[in-house]
Design a protein around this motif. Structure first.
Motif, PDB file in Angstrom:
ATOM      1  N   UNK A  20       0.899  -1.313   0.006  1.00 10.43           N
ATOM      2  CA  UNK A  20      -0.026   0.003   0.030  1.00 10.43           C
ATOM      3  C   UNK A  20       0.805   1.430  -0.091  1.00 10.43           C
ATOM      4  N   UNK A  21       0.406   2.217  -1.113  1.00  9.39           N
ATOM      5  CA  UNK A  21       1.171   3.289  -1.018  1.00  9.39           C
ATOM      6  C   UNK A  21       2.483   3.170  -2.015  1.00  9.39           C
ATOM      7  N   UNK A  22       3.056   2.054  -2.586  1.00 11.48           N
ATOM      8  CA  UNK A  22       4.256   1.899  -3.125  1.00 11.48           C
ATOM      9  C   UNK A  22       3.678   2.384  -4.794  1.00 11.48           C
ATOM     10  N   UNK A  23       4.558   2.591  -5.352  1.00 10.90           N
ATOM     11  CA  UNK A  23       4.478   2.787  -6.898  1.00 10.90           C
ATOM     12  C   UNK A  23       5.247   1.930  -7.551  1.00 10.90           C
ATOM     13  N   UNK A  24       4.449   1.217  -8.573  1.00  7.01           N
ATOM     14  CA  UNK A  24       4.971   0.066  -9.436  1.00  7.01           C
ATOM     15  C   UNK A  24       4.931   0.525 -10.836  1.00  7.01           C
ATOM     16  N   UNK A  25       5.979   0.453 -11.696  1.00  8.86           N
ATOM     17  CA  UNK A  25       6.046   0.422 -12.983  1.00  8.86           C
ATOM     18  C   UNK A  25       5.848  -0.743 -13.596  1.00  8.86           C
ATOM     19  N   UNK A  43      -5.687  -3.004  -5.908  1.00  5.80           N
ATOM     20  CA  UNK A  43      -6.550  -3.783  -4.855  1.00  5.80           C
ATOM     21  C   UNK A  43      -6.040  -3.583  -3.435  1.00  5.80           C
ATOM     22  N   UNK A  44      -4.669  -3.530  -3.258  1.00 10.35           N
ATOM     23  CA  UNK A  44      -3.930  -3.315  -2.009  1.00 10.35           C
ATOM     24  C   UNK A  44      -3.629  -1.757  -1.746  1.00 10.35           C
ATOM     25  N   UNK A  45      -3.891  -0.950  -2.623  1.00 15.00           N
ATOM     26  CA  UNK A  45      -3.682   0.394  -2.288  1.00 15.00           C
ATOM     27  C   UNK A  45      -2.364   0.890  -2.966  1.00 15.00           C
ATOM     28  N   UNK A  46      -1.634   0.321  -3.775  1.00 13.57           N
ATOM     29  CA  UNK A  46      -0.454   0.689  -4.606  1.00 13.57           C
ATOM     30  C   UNK A  46      -0.766   1.647  -5.762  1.00 13.57           C
ATOM     31  N   UNK A  47       0.093   2.361  -6.027  1.00 17.59           N
ATOM     32  CA  UNK A  47      -0.119   3.199  -7.319  1.00 17.59           C
ATOM     33  C   UNK A  47       0.471   2.532  -8.419  1.00 17.59           C
ATOM     34  N   UNK A  48       0.162   2.762  -9.677  1.00 20.09           N
ATOM     35  CA  UNK A  48       0.671   1.804 -10.864  1.00 20.09           C
ATOM     36  C   UNK A  48       0.977   2.621 -12.083  1.00 20.09           C
ATOM     37  N   UNK A  49       1.908   2.416 -12.710  1.00 17.41           N
ATOM     38  CA  UNK A  49       2.192   2.975 -14.172  1.00 17.41           C
ATOM     39  C   UNK A  49       2.237   1.796 -14.986  1.00 17.41           C
ATOM     40  N   UNK A  50       1.003   2.060 -15.824  1.00 14.05           N
ATOM     41  CA  UNK A  50       0.829   0.855 -16.930  1.00 14.05           C
ATOM     42  C   UNK A  50       1.651   1.086 -18.164  1.00 14.05           C
ATOM     43  N   UNK A  79      -1.613   5.357 -13.810  1.00  9.97           N
ATOM     44  CA  UNK A  79      -1.021   6.316 -14.868  1.00  9.97           C
ATOM     45  C   UNK A  79      -0.710   5.399 -16.315  1.00  9.97           C
ATOM     46  N   UNK A  80      -0.912   5.860 -17.260  1.00 17.25           N
ATOM     47  CA  UNK A  80      -0.782   4.963 -18.576  1.00 17.25           C
ATOM     48  C   UNK A  80       0.270   5.696 -19.569  1.00 17.25           C
ATOM     49  N   UNK A  81       1.289   5.005 -19.977  1.00 13.45           N
ATOM     50  CA  UNK A  81       2.220   5.444 -21.137  1.00 13.45           C
ATOM     51  C   UNK A  81       2.320   4.327 -22.341  1.00 13.45           C
ATOM     52  N   UNK A  82       1.701   4.973 -23.193  1.00 18.89           N
ATOM     53  CA  UNK A  82       1.585   4.074 -24.416  1.00 18.89           C
ATOM     54  C   UNK A  82       3.028   4.132 -25.167  1.00 18.89           C
ATOM     55  N   UNK A  83       3.530   2.971 -25.561  1.00 17.73           N
ATOM     56  CA  UNK A  83       4.696   2.757 -26.172  1.00 17.73           C
ATOM     57  C   UNK A  83       5.384   1.443 -25.907  1.00 17.73           C
ATOM     58  N   UNK A  96       9.716   9.071 -15.443  1.00 20.95           N
ATOM     59  CA  UNK A  96       9.355  10.551 -14.990  1.00 20.95           C
ATOM     60  C   UNK A  96       8.121  10.399 -14.244  1.00 20.95           C
ATOM     61  N   UNK A  97       7.181   9.952 -14.945  1.00 23.96           N
ATOM     62  CA  UNK A  97       5.517  10.090 -14.390  1.00 23.96           C
ATOM     63  C   UNK A  97       5.591   9.186 -13.203  1.00 23.96           C
ATOM     64  N   UNK A  98       6.239   8.373 -13.028  1.00 24.69           N
ATOM     65  CA  UNK A  98       6.299   7.456 -11.557  1.00 24.69           C
ATOM     66  C   UNK A  98       6.798   8.140 -10.633  1.00 24.69           C
ATOM     67  N   UNK A  99       7.803   9.138 -10.848  1.00 25.70           N
ATOM     68  CA  UNK A  99       8.600   9.650  -9.705  1.00 25.70           C
ATOM     69  C   UNK A  99       9.301   8.557  -8.921  1.00 25.70           C
ATOM     70  N   UNK A 100       9.177   8.712  -7.529  1.00 28.63           N
ATOM     71  CA  UNK A 100       9.873   7.693  -6.622  1.00 28.63           C
ATOM     72  C   UNK A 100       9.123   6.149  -7.182  1.00 28.63           C
TER      73      UNK A 100
END
Length: 266
Positions: A20-25, A43-50, A79-83, A96-100
């Motif tokens: 929870x609170x983590x950021x995953x790319x 579902x467990x409260x993480x932030x995700x960059x797809x 957050x979505x990044x197409x490529x 860059x969009x993920x940050x930490x």
């Protein structure tokens, strides 16, 4: 072992709720295991960059992952990044969009390159390296510069590495290289307290599996799994849960774990 110049790796809850609170790319997150990982993480409260190549599938993936959030689901939680996940500009944008960044998962792949060794040309193998192995290195380079201490980088492999079939020498040599790279990077990145692991997946019910002739129906998938110890193929969620284990458990690095329903024992 700590040298005294670098703080020990942080200890956090080894349960998925500790994410929870983590950021995953997530590289290759528009479908299959990558998408399932995004859903579980939210579902467990993480932030995700797809990150995914197909904008249409990526848009649908974002909507599905957003629905999994149990909190107020702020706009930047998904957050979505197409490529292409192997393109350095795409990766720069994603990080860059993920940050930490706390965790990175790479599930992008394909079935290209199959054929007898007698038909493998130097140019053909070079092209396969460019599309299958270089992207892994590209992600590793980017992740090493952005991962937090105790963060993780998780690659994917497959059980054909240990139970090869004829006509798969080229793609399997590269999948084996990913497993070797996993162990090498775990040592290389250890001073920064960054962890590197891989999951060796068996037969998982994903769009990739269903692209194989004979596997494009529920009946075909069921038949393929009938002879396995558990009598079925795995789900994308079961496969993705193994990646969350590796993210959450801060005492695991340099490992290749197998998630195959016992298929390699049969």
């Amino acid at each position: 072992m700590s040298t005294g110049t670098t703080a020990p790796a942080p200890v956090r809850s080894p349960l998925p709720t500790g994410l929870a609170g983590a950021t995953a790319v997530l590289i290759g997150a528009s479908s299959g295991i990558g998408l399932a990982a995004g859903v579980l993480l939210r579902s467990v409260g993480a932030r995700v960059v797809l990150v995914g190549r197909d904008p249409g599938r990526l848009k649908a993936a974002v909507a599905r992952v957003r629905e999994a959030g149990r909190d107020e689901n702020p706009d930047d939680a998904v957050v979505a990044v197409a490529g292409d996940g192997g393109d350095e500009r795409t990766l720069d944008e994603a990080f860059d969009r993920a940050g930490r960044t706390d965790h990175v998962l790479v599930t992008a792949g394909g079935m290209a390159g199959a054929g007898p060794v007698s038909g493998v040309s130097r140019d053909g193998l070079g092209a396969l390296v460019d599309t299958r192995l270089w992207p892994v290195f590209a992600v590793a380079r980017a992740a090493a510069a952005h991962l937090s201490a105790g963060g993780s980088l998780t690659f994917s492999s497959g059980t054909l590495v240990v139970r090869p079939r004829p006509g798969m020498s080229a793609p399997l040599s590269l999948a084996g290289a990913v497993e070797t790279l996993t162990r090498a990077l775990a040592v290389e990145l250890a001073p920064a307290r960054q962890r590197v692991n891989a999951v060796r997946f068996g037969m998982i019910d994903t769009p990739l599996l269903r692209s194989i002739p004979g596997m494009d129906s529920d009946e075909g998938v069921a038949a393929a799994g009938a002879g396995m110890p558990l009598g079925r193929v795995g789900t994308a969620e079961e496969a993705a849960a193994s990646a969350l284990f590796l993210m959450a458990n801060t005492y695991v690095t340099g490992q290749v774990i197998t998630v195959d329903g016992g298929a390699t024992l049969a």
